[in-house]
Design a protein around this motif. Structure first.
Motif, PDB file in Angstrom:
ATOM      1  N   VAL A 476       0.884  -1.256   0.280  1.00  0.00           N
ATOM      2  CA  VAL A 476      -0.067  -0.047  -0.262  1.00  0.00           C
ATOM      3  C   VAL A 476       1.101   1.379  -0.080  1.00  0.00           C
ATOM      4  O   VAL A 476       0.307   2.389  -0.713  1.00  0.00           O
ATOM      5  N   GLY A 477       1.677   1.286   1.070  1.00  0.00           N
ATOM      6  CA  GLY A 477       3.052   3.051   0.769  1.00  0.00           C
ATOM      7  C   GLY A 477       3.663   2.482  -0.335  1.00  0.00           C
ATOM      8  O   GLY A 477       3.658   3.724  -0.426  1.00  0.00           O
ATOM      9  N   LEU A 478       3.879   1.742  -0.817  1.00  0.00           N
ATOM     10  CA  LEU A 478       4.617   2.068  -1.898  1.00  0.00           C
ATOM     11  C   LEU A 478       4.285   2.266  -3.403  1.00  0.00           C
ATOM     12  O   LEU A 478       4.968   3.001  -4.061  1.00  0.00           O
ATOM     13  N   THR A 479       2.818   1.946  -2.963  1.00  0.00           N
ATOM     14  CA  THR A 479       2.742   2.216  -4.666  1.00  0.00           C
ATOM     15  C   THR A 479       1.312   3.275  -4.665  1.00  0.00           C
ATOM     16  O   THR A 479       0.797   3.692  -5.916  1.00  0.00           O
ATOM     17  N   ASP A 480       2.044   4.131  -4.431  1.00  0.00           N
ATOM     18  CA  ASP A 480       0.862   5.744  -3.725  1.00  0.00           C
ATOM     19  C   ASP A 480      -0.244   6.122  -3.564  1.00  0.00           C
ATOM     20  O   ASP A 480      -0.485   6.733  -3.193  1.00  0.00           O
ATOM     21  N   GLY A 481      -0.969   5.420  -3.549  1.00  0.00           N
ATOM     22  CA  GLY A 481      -2.244   5.374  -3.471  1.00  0.00           C
ATOM     23  C   GLY A 481      -3.163   5.961  -1.780  1.00  0.00           C
ATOM     24  O   GLY A 481      -2.280   6.267  -1.063  1.00  0.00           O
ATOM     25  N   MET A 482      -4.513   5.421  -1.689  1.00  0.00           N
ATOM     26  CA  MET A 482      -4.886   5.939  -0.638  1.00  0.00           C
ATOM     27  C   MET A 482      -4.381   5.505   0.896  1.00  0.00           C
ATOM     28  O   MET A 482      -4.047   4.227   0.369  1.00  0.00           O
ATOM     29  N   VAL A 483      -4.334   5.382   1.770  1.00  0.00           N
ATOM     30  CA  VAL A 483      -3.637   5.000   2.884  1.00  0.00           C
ATOM     31  C   VAL A 483      -5.224   5.256   4.259  1.00  0.00           C
ATOM     32  O   VAL A 483      -5.577   6.286   4.243  1.00  0.00           O
ATOM     33  N   VAL A 484      -5.978   3.625   4.387  1.00  0.00           N
ATOM     34  CA  VAL A 484      -7.005   4.073   5.425  1.00  0.00           C
ATOM     35  C   VAL A 484      -7.417   3.062   6.280  1.00  0.00           C
ATOM     36  O   VAL A 484      -6.277   1.754   5.854  1.00  0.00           O
ATOM     37  N   SER A 485      -6.543   3.562   6.999  1.00  0.00           N
ATOM     38  CA  SER A 485      -6.841   2.774   7.798  1.00  0.00           C
ATOM     39  C   SER A 485      -8.095   1.755   8.708  1.00  0.00           C
ATOM     40  O   SER A 485      -9.289   2.363   8.529  1.00  0.00           O
ATOM     41  N   SER A 486      -8.142   0.642   9.148  1.00  0.00           N
ATOM     42  CA  SER A 486      -9.470   0.289   9.431  1.00  0.00           C
ATOM     43  C   SER A 486      -9.954  -0.904  10.966  1.00  0.00           C
ATOM     44  O   SER A 486      -9.913  -1.840  11.023  1.00  0.00           O
ATOM     45  N   CYS A 503       3.027   3.012   6.731  1.00  0.00           N
ATOM     46  CA  CYS A 503       2.808   3.090   5.426  1.00  0.00           C
ATOM     47  C   CYS A 503       2.585   5.009   4.949  1.00  0.00           C
ATOM     48  O   CYS A 503       2.646   5.231   3.593  1.00  0.00           O
ATOM     49  N   HIS A 504       2.455   5.209   5.891  1.00  0.00           N
ATOM     50  CA  HIS A 504       2.336   7.052   5.699  1.00  0.00           C
ATOM     51  C   HIS A 504       3.253   7.256   5.110  1.00  0.00           C
ATOM     52  O   HIS A 504       3.215   8.392   3.711  1.00  0.00           O
TER      53      HIS A 504
END
Ligand code: 9PG
Length: 531
Positions: A476-486, A503-504
């Motif tokens: 998730v982090g390396l591909t630079d998209g949204m970072v959403v916690s759940s 990750c951020h």
């Protein structure tokens, strides 16, 4: 990046000879099918996207034979080795590194499109066998634009279709995404949205108290983890379709909750499935004429959902009706402007593009879906953040700000049983979700912000191992998209919060997927390179 269209020659769409090896003419690429991988893209957010070798069959998830939510019902099924269908874009790469070729649609309303690809050795031999010296291997492609198969012998132009070859296949895919994004005026946020979502901890049982606890916890971790929005996912509504009627689990009402979220400086987010209706919802009872119907006059079934009620078929609004468009606009206006939910997650959107008999028969399936999406955008306003989910990719470019690009994550990696039951194509599994995060990374920043689905770093209510959590955080982090916690952030131990912070920190576009043609395992499917 420079993208070259193959020659100046028009591409014949009935059996375009796109490629040849071992013989004169066409593009020479490696040793032929034995060293080729073909990138197969799927219909909507949840659909599998990955490279296949030519001895593989393009397997479908047979478990969903009755109501598949990931495959366009009008896309031909392919089960023979070496024969594939790909939606919107396909690419061929030589695994030995001599280069590749991309074929992708860039036409607007015709972007619900399929390419049917086969490699053939004229006069015999299986395509994945060594064709022998001097034998020609042809890659042929049949193209369908939004339900219409292009007539044999017809030609198309680069306005509709981009065909390019070059030494860097991933670069070609990026070039196609940039061309489609530019042609369709993509909405690309300056920074991918980030936040917290209720779904992957509370699921449909979510209560107002859960959301308020998350809001307090977000303040607690704010110094480490930026959470720009707090989203109430599925579970607030009284019925699928009745989005303005809130259930008893949210006693303060949704407008008051949004105001309290916004008072903390965050955006409020809410989930809806704008085009779905439960047969027992107020909207379906009051307006039976709004439903999309089949030739026999029966309402079209979009799916059965175990989470809601497996015995009940979910039905669909006909978005070519002016009264439906007015209704969608009103729902979105109320949620976004009156109640204050600036972030809208639009789920199960494929339903609006299902085959059926529409009020306006002059509009295609993609145009019907687009009319529904445009209505939501008009109602919500230009500054609303729309996140597409379960949404066919092409028709959404230019409307949504962000797009889910894989199946749902789960608090489990996904075991052998899921792989068998879903033919390794779909199903709910963090492993499959992260494969798409990597194999569709090149869409990010060109068509929208990619939404790789939520990051779970928790140690309660999860079977993800430390290594699996780290894989999720890295992908998730390396591909630079949204970072959403759940997660329940108040229960996450400090060393796991560090992973969420990491990750951020990783995100920011310094990495690029350099190879996605290696094989089907997410662990080996790509190489990622930092600048
Ligand atoms: C809420 C969830 C979450 C999730 C979405 C979507 O085929 N199905 O029955 C099916 C059910 C749920 C689902 C996808 C498919 O998940 O991706 O993030 O919002 O809905 O119900």
């Amino acid at each position: 990046l420079s993208v070259t269209v193959v020659g100046d020659r028009p591409v014949r769409l009935d059996d375009a000879t796109l490629l040849a090896t071992g013989g004169p003419g066409g593009l020479r690429l490696g040793a032929g099918p034995a060293s080729w991988s073909l990138y197969r893209n799927g219909w909507n957010s949840w659909s599998n996207a990955r490279a296949f070798t030519f001895d593989e069959a393009d397997g479908d998830p047979w478990l969903f034979a009755i109501a598949d939510t990931t495959l366009d019902p009008e896309t031909p099924r392919r089960r023979e080795p070496g024969r594939f269908r790909s939606e919107l874009v396909t690419a061929l790469a030589d695994r030995e590194g001599s280069g590749g070729l991309v074929l992708g649609f860039v036409g607007g309303a015709r972007c619900l499109s399929v390419v049917d690809v086969a490699a053939e050795v004229p006069g015999g031999a299986l395509p994945h066998d060594d064709p022998g010296p001097g034998r020609l291997v042809e890659l042929s492609a049949t193209c369908r634009f939004d339900g219409t198969t292009v007539d044999p012998g017809a030609t198309t132009t680069t306005e509709d279709l981009l065909v390019a070859d070059g030494p860097d296949p991933v670069g070609l895919l990026e070039g196609w995404a940039a061309a489609l994004g530019a042609a369709q005026s993509a909405r690309v946020p300056a920074r991918p949205p980030h936040g917290w979502c209720s779904w992957y901890y509370h699921y449909a049982k979510v209560t107002e108290a859960d959301v308020r606890r998350a809001l307090a916890a977000a303040d607690g971790v704010a110094a480490d983890v930026p959470l720009g929005y707090v989203m109430v996912d599925d579970g607030h509504q009284q019925a699928i379709g009745d989005w303005l009627a809130t259930n008893h689990k949210f006693p303060s009402g949704m407008a008051a909750l949004a105001a309290d979220i916004r008072a903390t400086g965050r955006d409020a987010g809410i989930w809806i499935a704008p085009f779905l209706v439960d047969p027992d919802s107020d909207v379906a009872r009051a307006h039976p004429d709004w439903l999309l119907r089949d030739e026999a006059g029966e309402p079209v079934t979009a799916l059965w959902n175990q989470i809601w009620n497996l015995r009940k078929r979910q039905q669909v609004l006909d978005c070519t009706r002016p009264d439906v468009v007015a209704h969608l606009e009103e729902v979105a206006r109320t949620l976004a402007r009156d109640w204050g939910y600036r972030v809208l997650k639009l789920d199960f959107c494929f339903a609006a593009a299902l085959p059926g008999v529409r009020h306006d028969p002059g509009r295609t399936r993609a145009q019907a879906l687009r009319a529904g999406l445009d209505a939501v955008r008009r109602g919500a306003g230009d500054d609303a953040v729309l996140i597409g989910c379960g949404l066919p990719l092409g028709p959404a470019v230019g409307v949504v700000d962000a797009m889910r690009i894989g199946t749902d994550v789960a608090p489990a990696w996904g075991g052998k049983v899921t792989r068998w039951a879903f033919s390794d194509q779909g199903g709910i599994s963090t492993r499959i979700a992260m494969r798409n995060t990597l194999t569709r990374a090149f869409l990010h920043g060109h068509l929208w912000s990619n939404d790789p689905d939520c990051v779970m770093v928790r140690t309660d209510r999860t079977r993800l191992t430390e290594a699996e959590v780290r894989f999720l955080v890295a992908a998730v982090g390396l591909t630079d998209g949204m970072v959403v916690s759940s997660d329940r952030l108040d229960k996450v131990p400090p060393e796991r919060l560090d992973l969420l912070r990491l990750c951020h920190e990783l995100s920011g576009g310094r990495c690029r997927v350099v190879d996605l043609f290696a094989g089907p395992e997410p662990e080996t499917v790509v190489s990622v390179k930092a600048d």
